[in-house]
Structures are given as C-alpha cells and as structure tokens.
Scaffold this motif. Structure first.
Motif, mmCIF file in Angstrom:
data_model
loop_
_atom_site.group_PDB
_atom_site.id
_atom_site.type_symbol
_atom_site.label_atom_id
_atom_site.label_comp_id
_atom_site.label_asym_id
_atom_site.label_seq_id
_atom_site.Cartn_x
_atom_site.Cartn_y
_atom_site.Cartn_z
ATOM 1 N N GLU A 75 0.812 -1.225 0.000
ATOM 2 C CA GLU A 75 0.000 0.000 0.000
ATOM 3 C C GLU A 75 0.847 1.278 0.000
ATOM 4 O O GLU A 75 0.348 2.344 0.385
ATOM 5 C CB GLU A 75 -0.942 0.012 1.203
ATOM 6 N N HIS A 94 -0.770 5.316 8.068
ATOM 7 C CA HIS A 94 -1.934 4.476 7.734
ATOM 8 C C HIS A 94 -1.961 3.305 8.711
ATOM 9 O O HIS A 94 -1.019 2.527 8.769
ATOM 10 C CB HIS A 94 -1.855 3.947 6.309
ATOM 11 N N HIS A 96 -4.886 0.494 11.007
ATOM 12 C CA HIS A 96 -6.231 -0.068 11.120
ATOM 13 C C HIS A 96 -6.709 0.132 12.561
ATOM 14 O O HIS A 96 -7.184 -0.790 13.202
ATOM 15 C CB HIS A 96 -6.215 -1.560 10.759
ATOM 16 N N HIS A 159 -11.800 -0.276 6.458
ATOM 17 C CA HIS A 159 -10.400 -0.639 6.237
ATOM 18 C C HIS A 159 -9.502 0.004 7.300
ATOM 19 O O HIS A 159 -8.922 -0.710 8.119
ATOM 20 C CB HIS A 159 -9.997 -0.214 4.821
#
Ligand SMILES: [Zn+2]
Length: 231
Positions: A75, A94, A96, A159
């Motif tokens: 990613e 980023h 979760h 996500h």
C-alpha cells in the motif's frame, strides 16, 4: 541524514504500536525523503512495535525499494500519492486503528464530544468509500488523496485511517488523537442519551489552545518517553 529519518520512522511505528494501532503486521507510517526520492517507510512483515531503524526502507513513487532490506508494503501508493498531491505534507500514517475503523464503519461522523476530535473538526474527517480493499495502485492512492483534500485525516471506510501532517511527528500524534477521539465518542454513546459537542467556532478555538504546534511536539516527546526502554 538517513539515520535520522530511519530513527524517526522507527519511533513513529513503535508509538503507533504502543498505541494499539497495530493489526498484526499491517499498518505503516512514512516520512518524505528530503531529497525527493520517495518515502521512508517500514519494511513489510514486521509489527509496528518491532520497527527498528534497520527495518525502514526508502521506496520510490514507482514502488522501487531504493534503500533498505526486505519486502515492501503493497500500500505504498497511499504515502507516495498523498505526498505528491500535498506539498505541505511531510509525514503520512496508515493504520487499522480499531475504534476509528469501527466509528467509520458504523457510518458515524466524528464529533467533538471531548478535546480530541477538535484536532480534526471542522472540517471533519472525510470518508473514502471507493473501495475497502487495499490501496494497491497509484490511481487508488490519488483517489484517497483527492478525498483527503486539505484535511489532516481520512477514513478508509471498512479498512483503516490515514493521517497526515507537516512532519511524521505531527501525523503520528494525529493518528493517536484520532483513535482517542473515536474511543471517547464510543464511550459517550454508551450512556445512551444524545450527547452534546462543541460548535465549529469553539472547536477552532480549542484546536488553537490545545493542539498548537508546541503542544503537539510535547505530545510526541511524551509518547517517545513512554516507549519501552526509553524515559
Ligand atoms: Zn491498510
């Protein structure tokens, strides 16, 4: 220079891990390469709390590993495309993070029911709904960047989250605060009655009073001191 930036990405990763934003081996944060070659980001395969400076690599906008060892995160376009779109951004996170992901999945807006959400509201945290799958291509990275626009965070609905800042320190603190804001909103809802929250004018004032740059720096230093083996 590369030692300093590896150390920065290592500290950011470990802070996010210590903040329970790790999802096994998923999630990553990055710092813009000062020479414009790409982003410094953890190698794939490690948990956030395991990221040492030697587990950080330099990845180009085309996805090549220019320095460092090990597999690269698929990613990476989240990082490279946001940095391409936002010259003011020097760091991207980023993760979760569980409460923030749950809040977005539940379709709720982030509300400033305590101090934390005033970091983001107004304008609020936009919602990226183009896919809940991985952000594997530059085109998807650009779509995330377009949804983020000028904000400091975006929900990747079903996500994860993305936070950004002028430096990776700011982006890391933002990710920690976003998760705290979502958690606070969840426990507030737990009382069952309709909560109150700040209006936009008060939110802006609170942001200036609480989350000014010196305070964000103090929070970063505090989070570093709290890491295992530091202090
Ligand atoms: Zn992800």
């Amino acid at each position: 220079m590369s030692e300093q930036i590896r150390e920065l990405v290592s500290l950011s990763s470990r802070i996010l891990g210590a903040g329970d934003q790790g999802d096994l081996v998923w999630g990553h944060s990055s710092a813009r390469d000062p020479e414009g070659r790409g982003v410094w980001i953890k190698a794939a395969g490690w948990g956030l709390e395991e990221v040492t400076p030697s587990r950080v690599q330099l990845v180009s906008p085309a996805g090549e590993v220019l320095e460092g060892e090990g597999p690269r995160h698929s990613e990476y376009p989240i990082h490279t495309e946001i940095m391409a779109a936002r010259a003011d951004v020097g760091g991207v996170v980023h993760t979760h993070s569980p409460y923030a992901v749950a809040l977005a999945a539940a379709g709720q807006e982030l509300l400033p029911v305590s101090h934390a959400a005033n970091f983001f509201v107004p304008p609020g945290v936009p919602r990226f709904t183009g896919t809940a799958d991985l952000i594997l291509t530059p085109a998807l990275g650009r779509a995330v960047a377009a949804t983020l626009a000028d904000a400091s965070a975006v929900f990747l609905v079903n996500h994860g989250i993305v936070t950004v800042g002028p430096t990776l320190r700011d982006a890391t603190v933002a990710a920690i605060i976003l998760e705290r804001a979502a958690y606070q909103q969840w426990i507030t809802r737990g009382f069952g009655t309709w909560p109150t929250w700040s209006d936009p004018g008060e939110s802006v004032a609170k942001r200036e009073h609480i989350f000014h740059p010196a305070a964000v720096e103090q929070v970063w230093e505090y989070l570093v001191r709290r890491l295992p083996g530091r202090a």
